[in-house]
Design a protein around this motif. Structure first.
Motif, PDB file in Angstrom:
ATOM      1  N   CYS A 139       4.140   9.895   1.391  1.00 19.65           N
ATOM      2  CA  CYS A 139       3.171   9.671   2.566  1.00 19.65           C
ATOM      3  C   CYS A 139       4.148   9.814   3.818  1.00 19.65           C
ATOM      4  N   HIS A 152       0.208   5.663  -0.809  1.00 26.54           N
ATOM      5  CA  HIS A 152      -0.255   7.396  -0.878  1.00 26.54           C
ATOM      6  C   HIS A 152      -1.246   7.051  -1.935  1.00 26.54           C
ATOM      7  N   ALA A 153      -2.177   7.385  -2.426  1.00 27.10           N
ATOM      8  CA  ALA A 153      -3.271   6.656  -3.362  1.00 27.10           C
ATOM      9  C   ALA A 153      -2.332   7.839  -4.713  1.00 27.10           C
ATOM     10  N   GLN A 165      -1.624  -1.317  -3.636  1.00 24.10           N
ATOM     11  CA  GLN A 165      -2.845  -0.375  -3.593  1.00 24.10           C
ATOM     12  C   GLN A 165      -2.566   0.834  -2.819  1.00 24.10           C
ATOM     13  N   PRO A 166      -3.750   1.830  -2.968  1.00 26.47           N
ATOM     14  CA  PRO A 166      -3.295   3.068  -2.688  1.00 26.47           C
ATOM     15  C   PRO A 166      -4.129   2.717  -0.831  1.00 26.47           C
ATOM     16  N   LEU A 167      -4.403   3.313   0.317  1.00 23.89           N
ATOM     17  CA  LEU A 167      -4.333   3.153   1.630  1.00 23.89           C
ATOM     18  C   LEU A 167      -5.149   3.630   1.928  1.00 23.89           C
ATOM     19  N   THR A 168      -7.250   2.464   2.665  1.00 25.54           N
ATOM     20  CA  THR A 168      -7.643   3.729   2.794  1.00 25.54           C
ATOM     21  C   THR A 168      -7.404   3.900   4.648  1.00 25.54           C
ATOM     22  N   ASN A 169      -8.649   4.333   5.683  1.00 26.53           N
ATOM     23  CA  ASN A 169      -8.549   4.601   6.306  1.00 26.53           C
ATOM     24  C   ASN A 169      -8.878   3.230   7.098  1.00 26.53           C
ATOM     25  N   GLU A 170      -9.932   2.900   6.180  1.00 26.20           N
ATOM     26  CA  GLU A 170     -10.338   1.202   6.679  1.00 26.20           C
ATOM     27  C   GLU A 170      -9.424   0.677   6.811  1.00 26.20           C
ATOM     28  N   THR A 171      -8.444   0.626   5.491  1.00 29.33           N
ATOM     29  CA  THR A 171      -7.653  -0.807   5.458  1.00 29.33           C
ATOM     30  C   THR A 171      -6.390  -0.443   6.839  1.00 29.33           C
ATOM     31  N   TYR A 192       0.687  -1.083   0.190  1.00 22.45           N
ATOM     32  CA  TYR A 192       0.180   0.059  -0.063  1.00 22.45           C
ATOM     33  C   TYR A 192       0.705   1.037   0.306  1.00 22.45           C
TER      34      TYR A 192
END
Length: 247
Positions: free
Chosen positions: A166, A88-89, A139-145, A86
């Motif tokens: 990031c 940042h997007a 993949q982009p790191l999401t807050n949920e992940t 992961y």
């Protein structure tokens, strides 16, 4: 062999010859933040073994950014073990090598006559630093992940060194990647600072990102290069900004 420094109960800083990576462990498993050069893989694996883990145990690798000295061994983890990677997007395309955002061969060649640069350049070559491989599964790191990963890392967007750089705050420790370092084989000065401007996409944004880091409530810095640093993060960012402006 990389030196493994225990920072907190959950966080260890592994200091390789020219670059660092961070290991985060808790009851849910182990995670890496950055992964050294391709040639650092044996040392990355050794640092995992010191904490009682094997490659297949790594639940995820977070990249601060997609330069080869931080992404290197993650290529192997992703291809051989399917380890999720992961970032940042804004950095995903860079990690996939849809584009490359780093100092050019010419930039380095113009400086390679300097002894420090010559020694560093030889290490880059030996460590696989010239390969152009990426990680197609990044993949982009999401807050949920992030909330489900060891240590529950909090991403802190710090663009400048790359467009999608990031940093991560985890268990009170700031894993700053190259947004804020404390040393490098090319640098004479030790302590909080930025990398030489030639290595960054936007030096102006690097300095701006120091202001974002200054707002964090932490007194432990685990940089991508250099030694662990303890003290008010604002003091570290102010020192780095002062040096950058004065250079």
């Amino acid at each position: 062999m990389a030196e493994l420094v225990q920072v907190t109960d959950k966080v260890h800083l592994a200091q390789g010859h020219a670059v660092n990576w961070v290991l985060v462990t808790d009851e849910s498993g182990v995670m890496l933040i950055d992964a050294g050069y391709p040639g650092d893989r044996a040392e990355v694996l050794a640092s995992l073994r010191q904490l009682g883990h094997q490659p297949a145990d790594v639940r995820a690798i977070l990249l601060t950014h997609a330069h080869i000295d931080h992404l290197g061994s993650a290529i192997w983890f992703a291809s051989e073990h399917g380890t999720p990677v992961y970032c940042h997007a804004e950095e995903v395309g860079h990690a996939k090598r849809e584009y490359l955002e780093q100092a050019s061969i010419l930039d380095v060649a113009l400086r390679i006559w300097r002894p420090r640069w010559a020694v560093w350049g030889a290490h880059v070559v030996r460590s696989g630093g010239l390969i152009r491989d990426g990680i197609p599964t990044a993949q982009p790191l999401t807050n949920e992940t992030a909330a489900g990963l060891p240590g529950h890392p909090m991403p802190v967007f710090t663009p400048g060194h790359t467009g999608g750089h990031c940093s991560y705050l985890v268990d009170g420790v700031l894993a700053s990647g190259d947004a804020l370092i404390t040393g490098h084989p090319l640098l004479r000065h030790r302590g909080p600072q930025l990398l030489p401007e030639v290595f960054s996409h936007s030096q102006q944004n690097c300095i701006r990102s120091l202001s974002a880091l200054a707002l964090l409530e932490t007194e432990i810095l685990a940089p991508g290069h250099g030694d662990l640093w303890r003290g008010r993060i604002r003091e570290a960012t102010e020192a780095a900004a002062s040096l950058a402006i004065g250079r």
